[in-house]
Design an enzyme around this catalytic site. Structure first.
Site, PDB file in Angstrom:
ATOM      1  N   GLY A  12       0.795  -1.227   0.000  1.00  0.00           N
ATOM      2  CA  GLY A  12       0.000   0.000   0.000  1.00  0.00           C
ATOM      3  C   GLY A  12       0.824   1.272   0.000  1.00  0.00           C
ATOM      4  N   GLY A  27      -2.935  17.199   3.780  1.00  0.00           N
ATOM      5  CA  GLY A  27      -3.683  16.127   4.432  1.00  0.00           C
ATOM      6  C   GLY A  27      -4.022  15.030   3.448  1.00  0.00           C
ATOM      7  N   HIS A  59      20.992   2.873  33.161  1.00  0.00           N
ATOM      8  CA  HIS A  59      21.770   4.117  33.155  1.00  0.00           C
ATOM      9  C   HIS A  59      23.063   3.916  32.377  1.00  0.00           C
ATOM     10  CE1 HIS A  59      23.576   7.835  34.514  1.00  0.00           C
ATOM     11  NE2 HIS A  59      24.679   7.141  34.809  1.00  0.00           N
TER      12      HIS A  59
END
Ligand SMILES: Cc1cc2nc3c(=O)[nH]c(=O)nc-3n(C[C@H](O)[C@H](O)[C@H](O)COP(=O)(O)OP(=O)(O)OC[C@H]3O[C@@H](n4cnc5c(N)ncnc54)[C@H](O)[C@@H]3O)c2cc1C
Length: 469
Positions: free
Chosen positions: A42, A275, A448
């Site tokens: 698509g 859009g 961390h």
């Protein structure tokens, strides 16, 4: 069943359609997927998410090599651009991925039927191939997943050469001197970033008085400031009313959004990115009894059923955020419902990401939406300047903002602008999905030094107790 009779016929092989087809096949249904394009995937894989991200990545490397590596003590000599190679790399990424989807359909024994599908009566889909005879497929269920198309701008005719949509902007043969982007939404800003990094002067013209409508207002303002620092110019509250194309370039007519004096703006390429609209041309919706709303989106209920028995719809052609992962999730849930399972989507936990530099990512409610709904909330904010990894990597632009219910502390929304925001947001998506609180994020041990620690600190800040601020 015969080769023309299926449990499910899906019209459209984009992320909504092909994912629904695969999930339905996994659940034991016989499935056909009708696609008019030569390749599957698509808009997303062919002319959307994937090619745009490939170019964003390449152009980011180019800009980094030109402007940033010297600060790390790395010399590069003269940095040159081979645009042809950059575009060819993008095309190969697209070809590999679309080919991969064809393989997945085959693996799941889904019939790929090439051609244009239309509803030809109850339980019937007529497929007209580019060459050869039309064929009618019979289906217990029909799923429409035909996606969307770019919205046209009256007075500005797209030729995909001088005046382009995002599709043309993914394949410009040379870097424009001056690119005007009409519409400062995420697609316009991503393409503006690509060509700006490669050397184009960029002007974004936006009808509204702000960029990225729908994004948290504070984040949008910060985002615009950063983009301006990168050299993008913005003409807000301005409308484009016409365009004249010559061999030399394009002259746009601009007016204040509220009306007033017309002025002109010259450039060599215009990108119209105002859009997208649902694409349902030629499907025969009216004759089939499938209702659409005033904007053309197919009307569906909570189970994706349209107003016609046995016909369902998902993805960009139905209301909701026009995002690939929303279409995919709808595809999965719709297939499961058709197989008799229950399923639902939490539309408050769908992330939205802008893949610019820095990235912007959001999930759930904005401050504006909470105010409008009269929901009391607390805000926790933490800037990347106070995060040790961000400082080590020189990635200090931006912040994390978490919005939590004032009474229950449930996370209602989160907005991140900064490096890797698109990955960082997913921790908060998971917490929202599980109905978690800001305190839950604050109590999770975060590695961390990581950028993720800024998320934990923002969660601590909801309760007024960040450690590193
Ligand atoms: C430049 C750009 C960048 C984007 N970047 C992102 C991003 O980073 N992240 C994100 O989540 N989303 C992004 N999107 C949006 C995303 O591409 C869409 O939300 C997504 O593709 C929608 O999926 P879909 O399956 O509903 O429709 P589509 O992907 O549009 O697929 C529909 C398919 O149906 C086919 N079709 C239509 N009508 C028929 C017919 N009658 N017969 C047969 N076939 C038919 C079409 O050819 C098409 O292949 C981007 C879009 C653009 C344009």
């Amino acid at each position: 069943m015969s080769d023309t009779e299926f449990d499910l016929v899906v019209i459209g092989g984009g992320p909504g359609g092909y994912v629904a087809a695969i999930r339905a096949a996994q659940l034991g249904m016989t499935v056909a997927c009708v696609e008019q394009r030569e390749t599957l995937g698509g808009t997303c894989l062919n002319v959307g998410c994937i090619p745009s991200k490939a170019l964003l990545y390449s152009s980011e490397k180019f800009a980094e090599t030109r402007h940033d590596l010297a600060s790390h003590g790395i010399g590069t000599g003269k940095v040159t651009l081979d645009l042809k190679t950059m575009l060819a790399r993008k095309d190969k990424v697209v070809a590999d991925l679309t080919g991969g989807i064809a393989f997945l359909l085959k693996k799941n024994k889904i019939d790929l039927v090439a051609g244009r599908g239309a509803i030809a009566g109850p339980g019937a889909v007529r497929v007209t191939p580019e060459k050869g005879k039309p064929r009618t497929l019979k289906a217990k269920h029909i799923l429409i997943a035909t996606g969307s198309d770019s919205m046209p701008l009256p007075g500005v005719e797209v030729d995909e050469k001088r005046i382009v949509t995002s599709t043309g902007a993914l394949s410009l043969a040379k870097v424009p001197k001056h690119l005007v982007v009409v519409g400062a939404g995420y697609i316009g800003l991503e393409m503006a970033s690509v060509w700006g990094r490669l050397g184009a002067e960029i002007t974004c013209v936006e009808f509204l008085d702000r960029i990225t409508p729908g994004m948290d207002g504070e984040v949008a303002k910060h985002f615009q400031r950063i983009l301006k620092k990168q050299g993008m110019k913005f003409r807000l509250s301005t409308k484009v009313t016409g365009a004249k194309t010559t061999r030399a370039g394009v002259t746009l007519s601009l007016e204040p959004a509220a009306g007033g004096k017309t002025e002109t703006l010259k450039c060599d390429i215009v990108l119209v990115a105002i859009g997208r609209r649902p694409y349902t041309d030629g499907l025969g919706l009216e004759a089939a009894g499938v209702a659409t709303d005033a904007r053309g989106f197919i009307t569906i209920d909570a189970k994706f059923a349209t107003t016609a028995a046995g016909i369902y719809a998902i993805g960009d052609c139905v209301p909701g955020p026009m995002l690939a992962h929303k279409a995919e999730d709808e595809g999965v849930v719709c297939a499961e419902i058709l197989a008799g399972q229950s399923g639902h989507i939490n539309y408050d936990a769908i992330p939205g990401i802008v893949y610019t530099w820095p990235e912007v990512a959001a999930v759930g409610k904005t401050e504006e939406a909470l105010k409008e709904a009269g929901i009391a909330y607390n805000v926790g904010k933490f800037p990347f300047t106070a995060n040790s990894r961000a400082r080590a990597n020189n990635l200090t632009d931006g912040f994390v903002k978490i919005l939590a219910d004032a009474e229950t502390d449930a996370v209602l929304g989160a907005h991140i602008i900064g490096a890797d925001a698109g990955n960082l947001i997913h921790e908060i998506v998971a917490v929202i999905e599980f109905g978690g609180a800001a305190e839950d994020i604050a109590r999770i041990c975060h590695g961390h030094p990581t950028l993720n620690e800024a998320v934990k600190e923002a969660a601590l800040a909801v309760d007024g107790r960040p450690i590193h601020l």
